[in-house]
Design an enzyme around this catalytic site. Structure first.
Site, PDB file in Angstrom:
ATOM      1  N   ARG A  31       0.835  -1.203   0.000  1.00 27.09           N
ATOM      2  CA  ARG A  31       0.000   0.000   0.000  1.00 27.09           C
ATOM      3  C   ARG A  31       0.869   1.252   0.000  1.00 27.09           C
ATOM      4  O   ARG A  31       0.578   2.234  -0.708  1.00 27.09           O
ATOM      5  CB  ARG A  31      -0.945  -0.023   1.206  1.00 27.09           C
ATOM      6  CG  ARG A  31      -2.147  -0.943   1.017  1.00 27.09           C
ATOM      7  CD  ARG A  31      -2.860  -1.224   2.326  1.00 27.09           C
ATOM      8  NE  ARG A  31      -4.097  -1.976   2.125  1.00 27.09           N
ATOM      9  CZ  ARG A  31      -4.151  -3.287   1.874  1.00 27.09           C
ATOM     10  NH1 ARG A  31      -3.028  -3.993   1.793  1.00 27.09           N
ATOM     11  NH2 ARG A  31      -5.318  -3.893   1.704  1.00 27.09           N
ATOM     12  N   SER A 171     -11.671  -8.298  -0.448  1.00 27.61           N
ATOM     13  CA  SER A 171     -11.625  -6.879  -0.091  1.00 27.61           C
ATOM     14  C   SER A 171     -10.605  -6.126  -0.931  1.00 27.61           C
ATOM     15  O   SER A 171     -10.637  -4.882  -0.988  1.00 27.61           O
ATOM     16  CB  SER A 171     -11.281  -6.728   1.394  1.00 27.61           C
ATOM     17  OG  SER A 171      -9.945  -7.126   1.648  1.00 27.61           O
ATOM     18  N   GLU A 314      -6.985 -14.807   6.232  1.00 25.83           N
ATOM     19  CA  GLU A 314      -5.618 -15.229   5.932  1.00 25.83           C
ATOM     20  C   GLU A 314      -4.989 -16.007   7.085  1.00 25.83           C
ATOM     21  O   GLU A 314      -3.996 -16.717   6.902  1.00 25.83           O
ATOM     22  CB  GLU A 314      -4.756 -14.013   5.605  1.00 25.83           C
ATOM     23  CG  GLU A 314      -4.530 -13.088   6.783  1.00 25.83           C
ATOM     24  CD  GLU A 314      -4.092 -11.699   6.364  1.00 25.83           C
ATOM     25  OE1 GLU A 314      -2.981 -11.306   6.734  1.00 25.83           O
ATOM     26  OE2 GLU A 314      -4.863 -11.019   5.654  1.00 25.83           O
ATOM     27  N   HIS A 341      -8.290 -17.733  -3.024  1.00 25.78           N
ATOM     28  CA  HIS A 341      -6.964 -17.225  -2.686  1.00 25.78           C
ATOM     29  C   HIS A 341      -5.902 -17.908  -3.551  1.00 25.78           C
ATOM     30  O   HIS A 341      -6.207 -18.394  -4.638  1.00 25.78           O
ATOM     31  CB  HIS A 341      -6.704 -17.404  -1.190  1.00 25.78           C
ATOM     32  CG  HIS A 341      -7.329 -16.324  -0.352  1.00 25.78           C
ATOM     33  ND1 HIS A 341      -6.733 -15.803   0.773  1.00 25.78           N
ATOM     34  CD2 HIS A 341      -8.504 -15.659  -0.496  1.00 25.78           C
ATOM     35  CE1 HIS A 341      -7.503 -14.874   1.300  1.00 25.78           C
ATOM     36  NE2 HIS A 341      -8.592 -14.771   0.550  1.00 25.78           N
TER      37      HIS A 341
END
Length: 425
Positions: A31, A171, A314, A341
């Site tokens: 990010r 997400s 996760e 995933h």
């Protein structure tokens, strides 16, 4: 890359008592890199995770016009856009953050950018990324696959505006759009419609990182995020330790009836891995702060659990491994999205634990685990680092357990195998 021979994971017949510093967070590193690449000036990312996923991200941002100067201690990102329109390709590997975060960024520049990755990446759901960008007026050629490979035809900008998406599969679809939204002409009014959004802490992390850089984000309504257009401030940051990766060591403490101190555990964080506090307590253990460390310890017994892991999916592989060693049955719920995933993690966990003699059944949205005596075998990882983490936790209590490809852990944890051997062997 040639697949290595199966690796004999360490067995341990005594409680673990260890102190560990885990690598930096992949989620925060990637990010920070994306936001630095669209910021109004250079930014330094201190203590970045140097792994396959983050290297792919940095390389991809360079392809899109940024400059990334890398040293072991910090990566300095100077923003920039492509100046030419010649076709180019981005290698996503198996990194969901690369394949989902960067198509909106590619749409901001000129010319065609093709996204592709490992064979397994072509099976990961990408339809929401493709349809949402098309709804914003971006041309994408995917040959009707809704998956990699596909080509984004950038025209130098994205209008933005109101957009509805169904991000119930991941997400990351929401985070991807939010990260690029300040650079859209009209910002973005994003609304999620559909089943409850999984892994919500990751979206909260994205919002927090945008606000740290001066971006106006209104998330006061559930499933709606309004991002104002404007500059992204340059910001020097230091990346927190990866609390999800800490889970394999916490799992080791629970499995062996021991304790582990995780160094530099943040006092406040949006990381999903912070949920290890409640998970350890559910198994009958404890967690308490000791200065900058967080100490996790097993209880007198390892209880079975009933856990809704929807927001922290996760963590499921390691939780499932611990549950397979517990004193009673467990039910892990809310994680149907794990089927999309790196591999179908629910099917993979059930198959591999059952291969060892366990009794795991899939439900619509999770797993039921009835502990059984386990025996050694080859535990397949399906090129999934979290499956390798589950395997090594089980091996602590199951002699002669071989991990098919422990090298897959380089995705988020370089040198994991030798670190693990030194710690637990």
């Amino acid at each position: 890359m040639e697949t290595p021979l199966p690796w004999l994971a360490p067995y341990r017949d005594a409680p673990l008592d260890a102190r560990v510093l885990v690598p930096s967070s992949k989620s925060l590193t990637n990010r920070a890199l994306v936001l630095a690449a669209i910021a109004e000036g250079p930014s330094t990312v201190g203590r970045p995770l140097g792994s396959r996923d983050t290297t792919l991200m940095a390389d991809a941002l360079v392809t899109l016009g940024a400059d990334v100067e890398r040293t072991p201690a910090a990566w300095t990102v100077t923003p920039g856009r492509r100046t030419g329109t010649a076709p180019t390709t981005i290698d996503c590997g198996l990194a969901g953050t690369v394949m989902r975060f960067l198509p909106p960024v590619a749409a901001l520049g000129p010319g065609p950018v093709t996204f592709d990755g490992d064979e397994g990446a072509r099976a990961r759901p990408m339809g929401t990324t493709i349809s949402s960008l098309r709804a914003l007026g971006v041309e994408i050629d995917d040959a009707d696959r809704s998956a990699l490979p596909f080509t984004v035809h950038g025209t130098g900008g994205v209008a933005g505006g109101i957009l509805e998406v169904d991000a119930s599969a991941s997400s990351q679809f929401v985070s991807a759009l939010l990260l690029a939204a300040p650079a859209f002409d009209h910002g973005l009014d994003l609304r999620h419609v559909g089943a409850p959004l999984p892994s919500l802490p990751h979206v909260e992390m994205t919002v927090a990182e945008l606000r740290r850089r001066g971006v106006d984000v209104d998330d006061s309504q559930p499933d709606r995020w309004r991002v104002a257009p404007g500059a992204v401030a340059a910001l020097d940051v230091e990346i927190e330790p990866d609390l999800s990766n800490a889970g394999v060591f916490i799992g080791a403490a629970l499995a062996t009836g021991g304790r582990v101190a995780v160094r530099r555990w943040p006092h406040e964080t949006q990381q999903a891995g912070d949920a290890w506090h409640r998970i350890v307590r559910a198994f009958g253990g404890t967690s308490e702060r000791d200065g900058d460390d967080m100490v996790f310890a097993a209880g007198n017994t390892l209880s079975g659990v009933d856990l809704d892991l929807h927001d922290v999916g996760e963590l499921t592989p390691v939780v499932a491994a611990v549950a397979a060693l517990a004193d009673g049955p467990s039910h892990l719920r809310g994680v149907a999205h794990l089927r999309g995933h790196e591999t179908d993690r629910l099917a993979a966990l059930a198959t591999e634990i059952n291969r060892l003699g366990g009794h795991v059944t899939e439900t619509d949205d999770g797993l039921r685990i009835s502990p059984q005596p386990l025996h050694g075998a080859i535990f397949r990882t399906y090129h999934d680092h979290r499956m390798a983490h589950a395997a090594v936790v089980l091996a602590l209590r199951v002699p002669e357990l071989f991990v098919e490809n422990v090298r897959t852990t380089v995705k988020t944890y370089p040198n994991f195998a030798p670190v693990w051997e030194r710690l637990v062997a």
